[in-house]
Design a protein around this motif. Structure first.
Motif, short mmCIF file in Angstrom:
data_model
loop_
_atom_site.label_atom_id
_atom_site.label_comp_id
_atom_site.label_asym_id
_atom_site.label_seq_id
_atom_site.Cartn_x
_atom_site.Cartn_y
_atom_site.Cartn_z
N ALA A 96 0.84 -1.20 0.00
CA ALA A 96 0.00 0.00 0.00
C ALA A 96 0.87 1.25 0.00
O ALA A 96 2.07 1.20 0.30
CB ALA A 96 -0.91 0.00 1.23
N LEU A 97 0.25 2.36 -0.33
CA LEU A 97 0.94 3.65 -0.33
C LEU A 97 1.54 3.94 1.05
O LEU A 97 0.90 3.72 2.07
CB LEU A 97 -0.12 4.72 -0.63
N VAL A 98 2.78 4.42 1.04
CA VAL A 98 3.38 4.89 2.30
C VAL A 98 2.55 6.06 2.82
O VAL A 98 2.26 6.99 2.08
CB VAL A 98 4.85 5.34 2.06
N PRO A 99 2.12 6.02 4.08
CA PRO A 99 1.31 7.12 4.60
C PRO A 99 2.07 8.45 4.52
O PRO A 99 3.25 8.51 4.88
CB PRO A 99 1.07 6.74 6.06
N ARG A 100 1.41 9.47 4.00
CA ARG A 100 2.04 10.78 3.79
C ARG A 100 1.66 11.73 4.93
O ARG A 100 0.52 11.69 5.41
CB ARG A 100 1.57 11.41 2.48
N PRO A 101 2.58 12.64 5.28
CA PRO A 101 2.25 13.62 6.32
C PRO A 101 1.05 14.49 5.94
O PRO A 101 0.25 14.83 6.82
CB PRO A 101 3.51 14.47 6.45
N GLU A 102 0.90 14.83 4.67
CA GLU A 102 -0.24 15.71 4.33
C GLU A 102 -1.58 15.03 4.61
O GLU A 102 -2.57 15.69 4.91
CB GLU A 102 -0.18 16.23 2.88
N THR A 103 -1.59 13.71 4.55
CA THR A 103 -2.84 13.00 4.78
C THR A 103 -3.22 13.01 6.27
O THR A 103 -4.38 12.79 6.63
CB THR A 103 -2.75 11.57 4.21
N SER A 189 -11.63 10.00 1.87
CA SER A 189 -10.80 9.21 0.97
C SER A 189 -9.54 9.97 0.55
O SER A 189 -9.60 11.16 0.27
CB SER A 189 -11.59 8.81 -0.29
N ASN A 190 -8.44 9.24 0.53
CA ASN A 190 -7.24 9.68 -0.16
C ASN A 190 -7.11 8.75 -1.36
O ASN A 190 -6.39 7.77 -1.31
CB ASN A 190 -6.02 9.58 0.76
N PRO A 191 -7.85 9.05 -2.43
CA PRO A 191 -7.87 8.12 -3.57
C PRO A 191 -6.62 8.31 -4.40
O PRO A 191 -5.87 9.25 -4.19
CB PRO A 191 -9.09 8.62 -4.36
N PRO A 192 -6.37 7.39 -5.36
CA PRO A 192 -5.33 7.71 -6.34
C PRO A 192 -5.75 8.99 -7.05
O PRO A 192 -6.91 9.14 -7.42
CB PRO A 192 -5.35 6.51 -7.29
N TYR A 193 -4.81 9.93 -7.21
CA TYR A 193 -5.22 11.20 -7.82
C TYR A 193 -4.16 11.85 -8.70
O TYR A 193 -4.27 13.01 -9.05
CB TYR A 193 -5.70 12.18 -6.76
N LEU A 194 -3.09 11.12 -9.03
CA LEU A 194 -2.09 11.73 -9.91
C LEU A 194 -2.47 11.49 -11.37
O LEU A 194 -2.92 10.40 -11.72
CB LEU A 194 -0.70 11.13 -9.63
N PRO A 195 -2.27 12.49 -12.22
CA PRO A 195 -2.44 12.26 -13.65
C PRO A 195 -1.41 11.24 -14.13
O PRO A 195 -0.27 11.24 -13.66
CB PRO A 195 -2.17 13.64 -14.28
N ALA A 213 -2.51 2.87 -6.26
CA ALA A 213 -2.79 3.86 -5.22
C ALA A 213 -2.45 5.27 -5.67
O ALA A 213 -2.75 6.23 -4.96
CB ALA A 213 -1.98 3.51 -3.97
N LEU A 214 -1.83 5.40 -6.84
CA LEU A 214 -1.30 6.71 -7.25
C LEU A 214 -2.05 7.35 -8.41
O LEU A 214 -2.39 8.53 -8.36
CB LEU A 214 0.17 6.56 -7.66
N TYR A 215 -2.26 6.57 -9.48
CA TYR A 215 -2.65 7.19 -10.75
C TYR A 215 -4.13 7.00 -11.03
O TYR A 215 -4.71 5.95 -10.78
CB TYR A 215 -1.80 6.62 -11.88
N1 GLN Z 1 0.55 12.46 -2.53
C1 GLN Z 1 1.00 11.32 -3.27
C2 GLN Z 1 2.22 11.65 -4.08
O1 GLN Z 1 2.39 12.78 -4.46
C3 GLN Z 1 -0.09 10.80 -4.17
C4 GLN Z 1 -1.03 10.03 -3.35
C5 GLN Z 1 -2.29 9.72 -4.04
O2 GLN Z 1 -2.38 9.64 -5.27
N2 GLN Z 1 -3.30 9.53 -3.26
O3 GLN Z 1 3.04 10.79 -4.31
#
Ligand code: GLN
Length: 283
Positions: A96-103, A189-195, A213-215
């Motif tokens: 899974a995605l490494v938990p980010r501080p912004e989240t 939700s912190n969904p995948p959200y990168l283009p 988890a990213l795109y």
């Molecule tokens: N914040 C993450 C990044 O920039 C992206 C996480 C996400 O897509 N939810 O790597």
């Protein structure tokens, strides 16, 4: 990596810092310190009290291996195996995605939204490590928390993390809100959200996060859009939808939601970037 001669703890720290700096690791000193202490099972005070002691050869070999992996840009959190995040402990690995501080700020906004709601029903969509769901469950023992993920591996990891923290959340494998009736007072939700286009320029560490988890499609909103559409039917009256998005997308997506009849606002992260969308349906 050539085997270094027996080194003292302090010399290991300098050696590791130099190797990580040469590998382009963004915070070589902090990472070296964390990995040396973690691998040798020492607390921070050992650097003061035992810095002159020679590290035994077998431990030096283990340390060399770990430093080598970090130099190859394996995420620090994968090597440490666990992070403190949002008031809980989270095991972190490639599932899974490494938990980010912004989240953590998204968790803060979630708890803020829940403050006026007694015994809230909460849904975390795409829970990954389980962080948001477990953070809510830890802070609000009166909440009923459900979390979903499309990835069986992520869901197993979230289950391990629930056990690690002794917290009860309902974990459901599936796509977005499929099969979940609601009503929920909060859908977070912190969904995948990168283009997709960001993939080529991703940091080496981010390549260890699951692509799932990213795109999210060409514009990064191809998960958030159906998620909001499904949330509409699953929110309780007065319920809140809270999303983390890419700063390029938060304001445009809030506009899309408003055009669909939501009341939606954009909120900044701690660095001032427009990263979160908070939306409600008109009552
Ligand atoms: N914040 C993450 C990044 O920039 C992206 C996480 C996400 O897509 N939810 O790597």
């Amino acid at each position: 990596m050539p085997q270094p001669p027996p080194l003292t703890l302090r010399a290991w720290l300098l050696h590791a810092t130099r190797l990580l700096r040469e590998a382009g690791v963004p915070s070589p000193e902090a990472d070296a310190r964390a990995l040396v202490l973690h691998t040798l099972g020492l607390g921070a005070s050992a650097l003061l009290t035992r810095g002159g002691e020679v590290v035994p050869e077998a431990e030096g070999e283990r340390l060399a291996g770990v430093i080598e992996r970090r130099a190859a840009r394996v995420p620090l959190q994968h090597l440490l195996g666990e992070v403190e995040w949002g008031g809980v402990r989270l095991r972190t690995d490639a599932r899974a995605l490494v938990p980010r501080p912004e989240t953590e700020w998204l968790l803060h906004l979630a708890l803020e939204a829940l403050r006026p709601v007694p015994a809230p029903r909460v849904l975390d969509v795409g829970t990954g490590t389980g962080g948001l769901a477990l953070g809510v469950a830890a802070a609000r023992p009166d909440a009923t928390v459900t979390a979903t993920d499309l990835s069986p591996g992520a869901l197993t990891l979230a289950r391990e993390n629930a056990a690690l923290n002794g917290l009860a959340v309902t974990l459901v494998e599936g796509s977005l809100l499929a099969g979940l009736p609601g009503p929920f007072n909060l859908i977070v939700s912190n969904p995948p959200y990168l283009p997709e286009g960001d993939r080529a320029g991703a940091d080496p560490e981010v390549r260890h996060d699951p692509d799932l988890a990213l795109y999210a499609g060409a514009d990064g909103l191809e998960v958030a859009r159906p998620l909001a559409a499904q949330a509409r039917a699953a929110l309780a009256p007065g319920g809140v939808l809270l999303l983390e998005l890419d700063p390029r997308n938060a304001a445009p997506f809030a506009s899309e939601l408003r055009a669909d009849g939501w009341r939606a606002e954009v909120l900044p992260d701690l660095a001032g970037r427009e990263r979160f969308v908070r939306a409600r349906l008109p009552s």
